[in-house]
Scaffold this motif. Structure first.
Motif, short mmCIF file in Angstrom:
data_model
loop_
_atom_site.label_atom_id
_atom_site.label_comp_id
_atom_site.label_asym_id
_atom_site.label_seq_id
_atom_site.Cartn_x
_atom_site.Cartn_y
_atom_site.Cartn_z
N LYS A 30 0.84 -1.21 0.00
CA LYS A 30 0.00 0.00 0.00
C LYS A 30 0.87 1.25 0.00
CE LYS A 30 -4.09 1.95 2.05
NZ LYS A 30 -5.15 1.82 3.01
N TYR A 31 1.95 1.22 0.76
CA TYR A 31 2.81 2.40 0.86
C TYR A 31 3.62 2.63 -0.41
CZ TYR A 31 6.37 5.61 2.53
OH TYR A 31 7.22 6.68 2.66
N PHE A 32 4.23 1.57 -0.94
CA PHE A 32 5.15 1.74 -2.09
C PHE A 32 4.44 1.60 -3.44
CE2 PHE A 32 8.27 0.56 1.19
CZ PHE A 32 9.12 1.64 1.06
N PHE A 33 3.58 0.60 -3.57
CA PHE A 33 3.00 0.29 -4.88
C PHE A 33 1.74 1.11 -5.14
CE2 PHE A 33 0.27 -2.49 -7.55
CZ PHE A 33 1.01 -2.42 -8.70
N TYR A 34 0.78 0.99 -4.26
CA TYR A 34 -0.50 1.66 -4.49
C TYR A 34 -0.40 3.17 -4.36
CZ TYR A 34 -2.45 -3.03 -4.26
OH TYR A 34 -2.73 -4.35 -4.49
N SER A 36 1.88 4.98 -5.58
CA SER A 36 2.42 5.55 -6.82
C SER A 36 1.35 5.70 -7.90
CB SER A 36 3.57 4.69 -7.33
OG SER A 36 3.08 3.42 -7.72
N ASP A 37 0.13 5.30 -7.60
CA ASP A 37 -0.96 5.35 -8.56
C ASP A 37 -1.16 6.76 -9.12
OD1 ASP A 37 -3.25 3.73 -9.69
OD2 ASP A 37 -4.34 5.42 -8.82
N LYS A 38 -1.16 7.75 -8.26
CA LYS A 38 -1.35 9.14 -8.70
C LYS A 38 -0.22 9.60 -9.61
CE LYS A 38 -3.99 10.53 -4.68
NZ LYS A 38 -3.99 11.25 -3.42
N GLU A 39 1.01 9.23 -9.27
CA GLU A 39 2.17 9.61 -10.09
C GLU A 39 2.09 9.00 -11.48
OE1 GLU A 39 5.79 8.63 -8.05
OE2 GLU A 39 4.97 9.32 -6.14
N VAL A 40 1.68 7.75 -11.55
CA VAL A 40 1.56 7.07 -12.85
C VAL A 40 0.51 7.74 -13.71
CG1 VAL A 40 0.90 4.88 -13.95
CG2 VAL A 40 2.41 4.87 -11.97
N ARG A 41 -0.62 8.09 -13.09
CA ARG A 41 -1.68 8.79 -13.83
C ARG A 41 -1.20 10.16 -14.31
NH1 ARG A 41 -6.76 6.53 -12.69
NH2 ARG A 41 -6.62 5.00 -11.05
N ASP A 49 -9.58 7.91 -16.43
CA ASP A 49 -10.79 7.34 -15.83
C ASP A 49 -10.59 5.89 -15.35
OD1 ASP A 49 -10.55 6.34 -18.39
OD2 ASP A 49 -12.71 6.37 -18.79
N MET A 50 -9.34 5.41 -15.42
CA MET A 50 -9.05 4.07 -14.92
C MET A 50 -9.24 4.04 -13.41
SD MET A 50 -5.58 1.85 -15.40
CE MET A 50 -4.82 1.68 -13.80
N PRO A 51 -9.85 2.97 -12.87
CA PRO A 51 -10.02 2.88 -11.41
C PRO A 51 -8.68 2.85 -10.69
CG PRO A 51 -11.28 1.17 -12.54
CD PRO A 51 -10.43 1.83 -13.57
N HIS A 52 -8.68 3.25 -9.43
CA HIS A 52 -7.48 3.19 -8.59
C HIS A 52 -7.05 1.72 -8.48
CE1 HIS A 52 -4.95 3.35 -4.98
NE2 HIS A 52 -4.81 4.63 -5.25
N LEU A 53 -5.74 1.49 -8.35
CA LEU A 53 -5.20 0.13 -8.28
C LEU A 53 -5.80 -0.69 -7.13
CD1 LEU A 53 -1.45 0.77 -9.10
CD2 LEU A 53 -3.18 -0.25 -10.57
N LEU A 54 -6.07 -0.05 -6.00
CA LEU A 54 -6.70 -0.78 -4.88
C LEU A 54 -8.10 -1.22 -5.25
CD1 LEU A 54 -5.63 1.06 -1.60
CD2 LEU A 54 -5.25 -1.32 -2.21
N TYR A 58 -9.32 -5.10 -5.20
CA TYR A 58 -10.42 -5.55 -4.36
C TYR A 58 -11.61 -6.07 -5.16
CZ TYR A 58 -8.12 -3.65 -0.23
OH TYR A 58 -7.25 -3.39 0.78
N ASN A 59 -11.73 -5.68 -6.41
CA ASN A 59 -12.91 -6.05 -7.20
C ASN A 59 -12.58 -6.99 -8.35
OD1 ASN A 59 -14.83 -4.42 -5.76
ND2 ASN A 59 -13.78 -2.65 -6.63
N SER A 60 -11.45 -7.66 -8.29
CA SER A 60 -11.09 -8.57 -9.37
C SER A 60 -11.93 -9.84 -9.31
CB SER A 60 -9.60 -8.90 -9.31
OG SER A 60 -9.30 -9.54 -8.10
N SER A 61 -12.30 -10.34 -10.47
CA SER A 61 -13.11 -11.56 -10.55
C SER A 61 -12.24 -12.80 -10.55
CB SER A 61 -13.93 -11.55 -11.84
OG SER A 61 -14.75 -10.42 -11.89
#
Length: 174
Positions: A30-34, A36-41, A49-54, A58-61
């Motif tokens: 959560k600290y290192f990977f998730y 960085s989501d904002k930086e990647v965007r 409009d891609m959902p946040h990585l978390l 959490y919603n993967s099938s």
């Protein structure tokens, strides 16, 4: 420190240790990977409009896990959407042929060392001082070494080392 299995699975201490290890892993992710989501965007690598990585996590099938279930710790629960696919790429080893077979057969009773960094590390991009450390170590042993390398030759290569750009790793290890 390894996990100690009892007839009923994991001991109480091992279960507590497992919870702590999983919690630490989650916190690090959560600290290192998730985070960085904002930086990647912001750099435009993905759609705004891609959902946040978390949310995706959490919603993967379906989660395809590169592991073999029987090699996982006893008593580790998994949800139903986890599919174990470890080893799916493995095939039966075929006998070596030609020059490589002859080289392997002439390695003696002790066999040989197979050295490969996979596709991640190219020996041509490796600092010369690191490459020379391997060469020095290989020259000091009485075994032959088969080294997967993107180079055809190297400086100071001892006689017991053979380089190969592409080698049938599964057949060699089989």
């Amino acid at each position: 420190m390894g996990l100690t299995c009892t007839l009923d699975g994991l001991s109480f201490t091992d279960r507590i240790l497992g919870i702590l290890v999983e919690s630490f892993g989650y916190a690090m992710a959560k600290y290192f990977f998730y985070s960085s989501d904002k930086e990647v965007r912001a750099q435009g690598f993905c759609s705004p409009d891609m959902p946040h990585l978390l949310d995706i996590a959490y919603n993967s099938s379906l989660f395809i896990h590169n592991s073999i279930r029987s090699m996982e710790p006893v008593g580790q629960p998994m949800v139903q959407n986890v599919v174990y696919a470890g080893g799916i790429h493995l095939k039966d080893a075929k006998p070596l042929t030609g020059e490589l077979e002859e080289w392997a057969q002439n390695s003696g009773e002790a066999g040989f060392i197979y050295m490969s960094f996979g596709s991640l590390v190219k020996t041509s991009e490796m600092p010369e001082e690191y490459r020379q450390v391997f060469i020095k170590a290989f020259s000091s042993i009485d075994l032959k070494v088969l080294w997967k390398s993107d180079q055809e030759t190297m400086a100071n290569l001892p006689d017991n080392v053979r380089l190969g750009k592409w080698l049938p790793q599964q057949d060699i290890l089989g």
